[in-house]
Enzyme design. Structure first.
Site, PDB file in Angstrom:
ATOM      1  N   ASP A 230       0.868  -1.187   0.000  1.00 34.08           N
ATOM      2  CA  ASP A 230       0.000   0.000   0.000  1.00 34.08           C
ATOM      3  C   ASP A 230       0.898   1.229   0.000  1.00 34.08           C
ATOM      4  O   ASP A 230       2.125   1.112  -0.013  1.00 34.08           O
ATOM      5  CB  ASP A 230      -0.965  -0.014   1.202  1.00 34.08           C
TER       6      ASP A 230
ATOM      7  N   HIS B 232      -2.939   3.296  -4.623  1.00 32.97           N
ATOM      8  CA  HIS B 232      -2.305   2.831  -3.375  1.00 32.97           C
ATOM      9  C   HIS B 232      -0.879   2.337  -3.626  1.00 32.97           C
ATOM     10  O   HIS B 232      -0.453   1.311  -3.087  1.00 32.97           O
ATOM     11  CB  HIS B 232      -3.148   1.730  -2.719  1.00 32.97           C
TER      12      HIS B 232
ATOM     13  N   GLU C  59      -9.906   2.625  -5.030  1.00 31.23           N
ATOM     14  CA  GLU C  59      -9.535   4.001  -4.722  1.00 31.23           C
ATOM     15  C   GLU C  59      -8.361   4.513  -5.562  1.00 31.23           C
ATOM     16  O   GLU C  59      -7.321   4.874  -5.034  1.00 31.23           O
ATOM     17  CB  GLU C  59      -9.181   4.113  -3.227  1.00 31.23           C
TER      18      GLU C  59
ATOM     19  N   TRP D 161     -16.876  -4.233  -1.184  1.00 29.79           N
ATOM     20  CA  TRP D 161     -16.503  -3.617   0.090  1.00 29.79           C
ATOM     21  C   TRP D 161     -17.214  -2.313   0.381  1.00 29.79           C
ATOM     22  O   TRP D 161     -17.470  -1.973   1.517  1.00 29.79           O
ATOM     23  CB  TRP D 161     -14.985  -3.396   0.160  1.00 29.79           C
TER      24      TRP D 161
ATOM     25  N   THR E 260      -5.050  -1.589   9.213  1.00 28.27           N
ATOM     26  CA  THR E 260      -4.263  -1.340  10.428  1.00 28.27           C
ATOM     27  C   THR E 260      -3.706   0.080  10.547  1.00 28.27           C
ATOM     28  O   THR E 260      -2.698   0.294  11.203  1.00 28.27           O
ATOM     29  CB  THR E 260      -3.105  -2.356  10.515  1.00 28.27           C
ATOM     30  N   GLU E 261      -4.367   1.051   9.924  1.00 27.63           N
ATOM     31  CA  GLU E 261      -3.892   2.433  10.085  1.00 27.63           C
ATOM     32  C   GLU E 261      -3.694   2.760  11.555  1.00 27.63           C
ATOM     33  O   GLU E 261      -2.707   3.385  11.940  1.00 27.63           O
ATOM     34  CB  GLU E 261      -4.903   3.427   9.501  1.00 27.63           C
TER      35      GLU E 261
HETATM   36  C1  ACM Z   1     -10.745  -0.617   0.776  1.00 24.91           C
HETATM   37  O1  ACM Z   1     -11.230  -0.583   1.926  1.00 24.91           O
HETATM   38  N1  ACM Z   1     -10.133   0.446   0.257  1.00 24.91           N
HETATM   39  C2  ACM Z   1     -10.848  -1.791  -0.053  1.00 24.91           C
END
Ligand code: ACM
Ligand code: ZN
Length: 777
Positions: free
Chosen positions: A197, A271, A335, A408, A485-486
């Site tokens: 990421d 990402h 995203e 999601w 896990t941010e």
């Molecule tokens: C996601 O939560 N960006 C897949």
């Protein structure tokens, strides 16, 4: 019957006069799909019991070793493992069950033996998990009585996934193995490993060493919450880590031994700041990239017009497929802003060369993303693999029949995929994102991304949407929860977020929906808690408190309050407002209240008292009455729809809690409630949510109209609300109007939305308007 009484007496005699004896209990999580008690003589497991398996079967040998390990850990019994034994007092493992589902198993307990027979060795492994979870809680060594039983079990879904993000925070190999152990305990068979990421690339790639030399390390990390703690500050401490290819092989093997397939995720084309920091030539502008130090969605992504990007992807996935035998490879796809592609000459040239033009729905840049996804799919197809992508991959308009959509952003992506015969995995954030809070009171929770996702909401998630036909439902492969896990830096915090929500997930994944029932789940769950305790897993303890369910009585004139606590905890309650104690009423059946009233309750677990639970009924003239919405809610935020507005459940500070209904601020909300007959009314109360980081602003005004005939309405009252500012916390904002009492049958409520003010990033656009409970008195 007589016979069973006889055996019960035998057990009691054994317990009272002999060495310690404890009893197994098959009421476990996830609940097996068929448990038949045969009421014959039980099996008594002692330290002479032998675990046996067919000698030639090396996988069953491994299963036998797991079984022996679990017995040592949980009940301190060290049993011998001996192949090909044919005698009494054995646990016999085999994999000869004839069943079309390869993970099916049967577990038969007779007085002479315990037989665990899987359709494959994986099935036997799940039988062993059931056996393990049936073991008594007690830590004492001694004989264990297994009531005679026949269990026939197989999973509801073939895909039972759990995800882990190791990019935002790195977790070492030892912990990843423990995580895999936890998944195995919950019958999970796919581990979706989010390895890359913006904030860190975590897997060694031989051909691109800088991915880990540069891309695995960020200089520092944001302190506090991205949206709530401004101005941003940083900790000044570098954070990094990656798995060598040797680590990866070890972890893949470790998972395989537990019948878990690891699906690696290489998230592209967005990402990817960690890639660009290492290889800037792969970005559209080619310079000034760094591994991200905060969270979010960044404009810099892989350049889709650069041939090097495609070579890079081919090389990366070459090494990935060598390391991971999984048939499925996750390619991300979520995203990905198109900002840089719009102004990049290379990307624009690619769009031209591919003759991508807007078709009214898909912009050329969106189609360019579709092109990348398609390219990667072709690369992986050549290697005999299939792709999974986040639901954005549907947007490019180009995905092939074989691509699997991971839904999601809600359930819409999965539903759309199934309808067009693409396979889908359901992982909607509102029910399955385990980085959300487990408790409603955020002051008692560790720092998190926000929102409220209690165990009960996970448990109640139904992956097959009503609108899918049986034929379309076949395309829903299964269910997965995600753990980003941010805000999670330590294994202990991570386990807290995971457990016990994972237990609720496992029952969604494994147990037939007709056998699911929340209070039964809670009563079985405490047995799993004792395994968590023995294994040293940190788990959230909210369920030792009280949760409630409010439903209408059959005549809809009153309410029933169902109270829950975990395990054998006792609940005591009052309905007169006095504090509850052990001397209060003991809760056994739902409490019926005719309309108004207060319930206070406590749960007691082994002398430990929970906090006091309090419910104050807001039963009013609108409760359970028909509501007609004159404005459609936003399809993404409809949740339970109109009836949620009069179900006397109030929305919390979390917009996803299922009580809110979301509208566009442009349209506002208009609803008519039919009170059923003319009633004297003099006030209307409602709430709108203030959640500025999520672009949700309270209503700007309320107008109430009344009508006797449902046609001619007159204005009863109206009011503007206070304007919120940047500092207004996330909370429901009440709106109430009172007026001279009038007799009315129909009440029309109009709420106006808000245009986002200049100080907000969404300035000048209509905010979202979230509305809950409308009370008419
Ligand atoms: C996601 O939560 N960006 C897949
Ligand atoms: Zn570009």
């Amino acid at each position: 019957m007589l016979r069973s009484i006889f055996y019960s007496i035998c057990i009691i005699i054994m317990i009272s006069c002999h060495k310690t004896v404890s009893k197994a209990d098959y009421q476990i999580v996830p609940l097996p799909n068929s448990i038949t008690y045969t009421n014959k003589k039980p099996f008594v497991l002692n330290n002479e019991t032998i675990i046996t398996y067919p000698k030639s079967d090396t996988l069953l040998k491994k299963d036998a070793q797991f079984l022996a390990q679990y017995l040592r850990e949980l009940v301190h019994l060290s049993l011998d493992i001996v192949p090909d034994v044919q005698s009494d007092n054995c646990i016999i493992l085999s994999s000869s069950l004839k069943h079309q589902q390869k993970e099916a198993y049967e577990l038969h307990v007779t007085s002479t033996n315990i037989i665990i027979n899987g359709a494959t060795q994986a099935g036997t492994f799940y039988g062993i998990q059931t056996f393990r979870k049936s073991l008594p809680h007690s830590l004492e060594a001694g004989d264990i009585v297994f009531p005679s039983v026949s269990i026939a079990d197989s999973p509801r879904f073939g895909y039972r996934g759990m995800h882990l993000d190791v990019s935002r925070h790195f977790f070492p190999t030892k912990f990843v193995k423990e995580y895999i152990d936890i998944l195995a305990l919950h019958n999970i068979n796919y581990f979706h490993w989010h390895l890359t990421d913006d904030q860190g690339w975590r897997i060694e790639i031989k051909k691109y060493p800088k991915l880990t030399e540069v891309g695995a390390l960020r200089s520092e990390t944001l302190v506090g919450h991205l949206l709530k703690d401004k101005p941003h500050t940083f900790d000044g401490t570098p954070h990094g880590g990656f798995y060598t290819q040797e680590d990866i092989k070890e972890i893949v093997k470790y998972a395989q031994d537990r019948y878990i397939t690891i699906i690696p995720e290489i998230d592209i084309p967005g990402h990817t700041l960690s890639v660009l920091a290492a290889y800037p030539e792969l970005g559209c502008t080619g310079e000034n990239y760094q591994v991200a130090t905060k969270w979010g969605v960044f404009d810099d992504v892989l350049c889709a017009g650069n041939d090097q990007t495609y070579t890079f992807l081919e090389d990366i996935f070459e090494e990935i497929t060598e390391l991971f035998p999984s048939n499925y490879i996750h390619i991300g796809g979520d995203e990905c802003p198109k900002t840089k592609w719009k102004s990049c000459p290379k990307c624009q040239a690619k769009i031209k060369a591919l003759q991508l033009v807007s078709d009214g729905v898909h912009s050329p840049e969106t189609q360019l993303q579709g092109f990348i996804v398609q390219k990667v799919e072709q690369i992986l197809k050549k290697k005999g693999r299939e792709i999974i992508g986040w639901d954005e991959i549907l947007e490019g308009g180009l995905i092939s029949r074989d691509a699997i959509v991971m839904s999601w952003r809600g359930t819409e992506g999965g539903i759309a995929a199934a309808k067009q015969h693409n396979r889908a995995i359901m992982t909607p954030h509102h029910s399955l994102y385990f980085d959300y809070n487990q408790g409603e009171d955020i002051t008692k929770e560790p720092l998190s991304i926000g929102e409220f996702l209690p165990v009960k909401k996970v448990y109640e998630y139904e992956p097959i949407a009503n609108e899918l036909t049986n034929e379309q439902s076949q395309y829903i492969l299964g269910v997965q929860a995600n753990l980003w896990t941010e805000y999670i830096k330590t294994p202990s915090h991570l386990e807290y977020m995971l457990l016990p929500r994972l237990a609720a997930l496992s029952e969604v994944q494994w147990t037939d929906s007709s056998r699911k029932e929340y209070s039964s789940f809670l009563s079985r769950l405490s047995r799993l808690f004792s395994i968590y305790q023995k294994e040293g897993y940190n788990f959230a303890k909210h369920l030792y408190g009280i949760s409630s369910e409010i439903t209408p009585t059959t005549d809809q004139k009153g309410i029933q309050i169902t109270l829950h606590t975990v395990g054998n905890g006792k609940i005591y309650y009052t309905t007169d407002g006095t504090p509850p104690s052990e001397q209060s009423n003991c809760y056994t059946t739902p409490i019926v209240m005719s309309s108004k009233g207060t319930v206070k309750a406590i749960a007691i677990h082994k002398d430990t008292l929970s906090e006091v639970f309090e419910y104050i009924s807001i039963f009013n003239k609108a409760t359970y009455k028909p509501v007609q919405l004159l404005v459609e809610p936003n399809p993404k935020y409809t949740f339970a729809g109109a009836k949620a507005l009069v179900d006397i459940k109030k929305g919390s500070s979390s917009y996803i809690d299922g009580n809110w209904v979301g509208f566009s601020g442009r349209t506002g909300m208009e609803a008519i409630i039919d009170l059923g007959e003319s009633k004297d009314i003099s006030s209307v109360k409602t709430s709108t949510l203030c959640d500025i980081p999520n672009w949700i602003f309270p209503g700007s005004s309320i107008q109430i109209y009344g009508s006797e005939n449902g046609k001619d309405y007159s204005l009863l009252a109206e009011k503007e609300s206070k304007i919120v500012d940047e500092k207004t916390p996330i909370q429901p904002i009440p709106m109430e109007v009172s007026f001279v009492s009038k007799s009315m049958r129909y009440v029309k409520i109009i709420l106006k939305g808000t245009i986002i003010p200049a100080w907000h990033e969404g300035k000048n656009t209509p905010a979202l308007l979230f509305v809950d409970e409308i009370e008419v008195n």
